[in-house]
Design a protein around this motif. Structure first.
Motif, PDB file in Angstrom:
ATOM      1  N   HIS A   8      57.049  -6.746  23.365  1.00 38.14           N
ATOM      2  CA  HIS A   8      57.155  -7.051  22.124  1.00 38.14           C
ATOM      3  C   HIS A   8      56.541  -6.188  21.348  1.00 38.14           C
ATOM      4  O   HIS A   8      56.745  -6.192  19.999  1.00 38.14           O
ATOM      5  CB  HIS A   8      56.242  -8.483  21.805  1.00 38.14           C
ATOM      6  N   SER A   9      55.530  -5.069  21.720  1.00 39.21           N
ATOM      7  CA  SER A   9      54.866  -4.148  20.819  1.00 39.21           C
ATOM      8  C   SER A   9      54.438  -2.991  21.833  1.00 39.21           C
ATOM      9  O   SER A   9      55.079  -2.961  23.225  1.00 39.21           O
ATOM     10  CB  SER A   9      53.622  -4.867  20.412  1.00 39.21           C
ATOM     11  N   ARG A  63      51.897  -2.666  23.210  1.00 36.87           N
ATOM     12  CA  ARG A  63      50.840  -3.093  24.286  1.00 36.87           C
ATOM     13  C   ARG A  63      51.127  -4.531  24.869  1.00 36.87           C
ATOM     14  O   ARG A  63      50.411  -4.806  25.780  1.00 36.87           O
ATOM     15  CB  ARG A  63      49.462  -3.201  23.460  1.00 36.87           C
ATOM     16  N   ASP A  64      51.926  -5.241  24.139  1.00 32.34           N
ATOM     17  CA  ASP A  64      52.067  -6.701  24.606  1.00 32.34           C
ATOM     18  C   ASP A  64      53.285  -6.804  25.294  1.00 32.34           C
ATOM     19  O   ASP A  64      54.262  -6.615  24.731  1.00 32.34           O
ATOM     20  CB  ASP A  64      51.825  -7.728  23.384  1.00 32.34           C
ATOM     21  N   VAL A  65      53.352  -7.456  26.389  1.00 33.54           N
ATOM     22  CA  VAL A  65      54.646  -7.547  27.474  1.00 33.54           C
ATOM     23  C   VAL A  65      54.398  -9.093  27.699  1.00 33.54           C
ATOM     24  O   VAL A  65      53.410  -9.393  28.407  1.00 33.54           O
ATOM     25  CB  VAL A  65      54.353  -6.707  28.257  1.00 33.54           C
ATOM     26  N   ASP A  66      55.811  -9.869  27.721  1.00 36.51           N
ATOM     27  CA  ASP A  66      55.716 -10.981  28.401  1.00 36.51           C
ATOM     28  C   ASP A  66      56.728 -10.948  29.438  1.00 36.51           C
ATOM     29  O   ASP A  66      57.682 -10.350  29.562  1.00 36.51           O
ATOM     30  CB  ASP A  66      56.369 -12.190  27.488  1.00 36.51           C
ATOM     31  N   LEU A  67      55.971 -11.634  30.743  1.00 39.60           N
ATOM     32  CA  LEU A  67      56.781 -11.552  31.970  1.00 39.60           C
ATOM     33  C   LEU A  67      57.040 -12.787  32.566  1.00 39.60           C
ATOM     34  O   LEU A  67      56.311 -13.889  32.611  1.00 39.60           O
ATOM     35  CB  LEU A  67      55.796 -10.821  33.125  1.00 39.60           C
ATOM     36  N   THR A 127      53.690   5.162  23.785  1.00 38.38           N
ATOM     37  CA  THR A 127      52.734   3.933  24.112  1.00 38.38           C
ATOM     38  C   THR A 127      52.750   3.531  25.724  1.00 38.38           C
ATOM     39  O   THR A 127      53.708   3.817  26.454  1.00 38.38           O
ATOM     40  CB  THR A 127      53.020   2.599  23.195  1.00 38.38           C
ATOM     41  N   LEU A 128      51.907   2.985  26.050  1.00 41.89           N
ATOM     42  CA  LEU A 128      51.885   2.229  27.339  1.00 41.89           C
ATOM     43  C   LEU A 128      53.031   1.440  27.704  1.00 41.89           C
ATOM     44  O   LEU A 128      53.758   1.576  28.861  1.00 41.89           O
ATOM     45  CB  LEU A 128      50.480   1.505  27.715  1.00 41.89           C
ATOM     46  N   ALA A 129      53.549   0.628  26.672  1.00 40.40           N
ATOM     47  CA  ALA A 129      54.564  -0.443  26.906  1.00 40.40           C
ATOM     48  C   ALA A 129      55.942   0.690  27.147  1.00 40.40           C
ATOM     49  O   ALA A 129      56.772   0.233  27.789  1.00 40.40           O
ATOM     50  CB  ALA A 129      54.932  -1.173  25.643  1.00 40.40           C
ATOM     51  N   GLU A 130      56.072   1.616  26.369  1.00 39.67           N
ATOM     52  CA  GLU A 130      57.194   2.391  26.253  1.00 39.67           C
ATOM     53  C   GLU A 130      57.161   3.244  27.539  1.00 39.67           C
ATOM     54  O   GLU A 130      58.244   3.577  28.488  1.00 39.67           O
ATOM     55  CB  GLU A 130      57.257   3.573  25.075  1.00 39.67           C
ATOM     56  N   ARG A 131      56.037   3.608  28.313  1.00 47.08           N
ATOM     57  CA  ARG A 131      55.967   4.133  29.665  1.00 47.08           C
ATOM     58  C   ARG A 131      56.409   3.210  30.492  1.00 47.08           C
ATOM     59  O   ARG A 131      56.882   3.636  31.578  1.00 47.08           O
ATOM     60  CB  ARG A 131      54.485   4.694  29.899  1.00 47.08           C
TER      61      ARG A 131
END
Length: 131
Positions: free
Chosen positions: A41-42, A44-48, A2-6
């Motif tokens: 969190h998923s 695709r979803d990231v909190d900064l 996923t993009l979040a994993e990358r």
């Protein structure tokens, strides 16, 4: 992948960040010496986690991005990763967050600022051919 994993793979090698569990209890986190900086969190979803001055400084640009979601009163922004450009934006914002937190005068005690998990609903952007 996923993009979040990358994004996580790219960020976890940064010397100022270490991997851990997020205080919200969902996903994975990266933290600096003093603060949690990113919650994944998923896929695709990231909190900064930003500082108030950093959010104020970049508010117009952040509001102009379809990938970024601001929650009033929160020191966290949510980044929805739909493409490689969103990952690049996240990388830049993490750099801003690290610098902003280093410049911030440390609080007397631990700063517990809850992230935006379950406070933001992200509707995926439509693709051009979906019109």
């Amino acid at each position: 992948m996923t993009l979040a994993e990358r994004a996580m793979d790219r960020l976890e090698v940064w010397p100022d960040l270490s991997v851990g569990l997020p205080s919200c209890g969902t996903g994975r986190a990266l933290r600096s010496v003093r603060h949690e900086i990113v919650h994944f969190h998923s896929g695709r979803d990231v909190d900064l986690h930003l500082t108030v001055p950093a959010i104020e400084r970049f508010r117009g640009d952040l509001r102009g991005s379809t990938a970024v979601h601001l929650v009033p009163g929160s020191r966290w922004i949510t980044v929805h990763l739909d493409c490689d450009g969103d990952v690049d934006l996240l990388m830049s914002l993490v750099s801003v967050a690290l610098k902003a937190h280093l410049a911030e005068v440390p609080a007397a005690g631990p700063l517990l600022a809850s992230c935006n998990f379950r406070r933001v609903t992200v509707v995926p952007r439509g693709r051009v051919d979906d019109r």
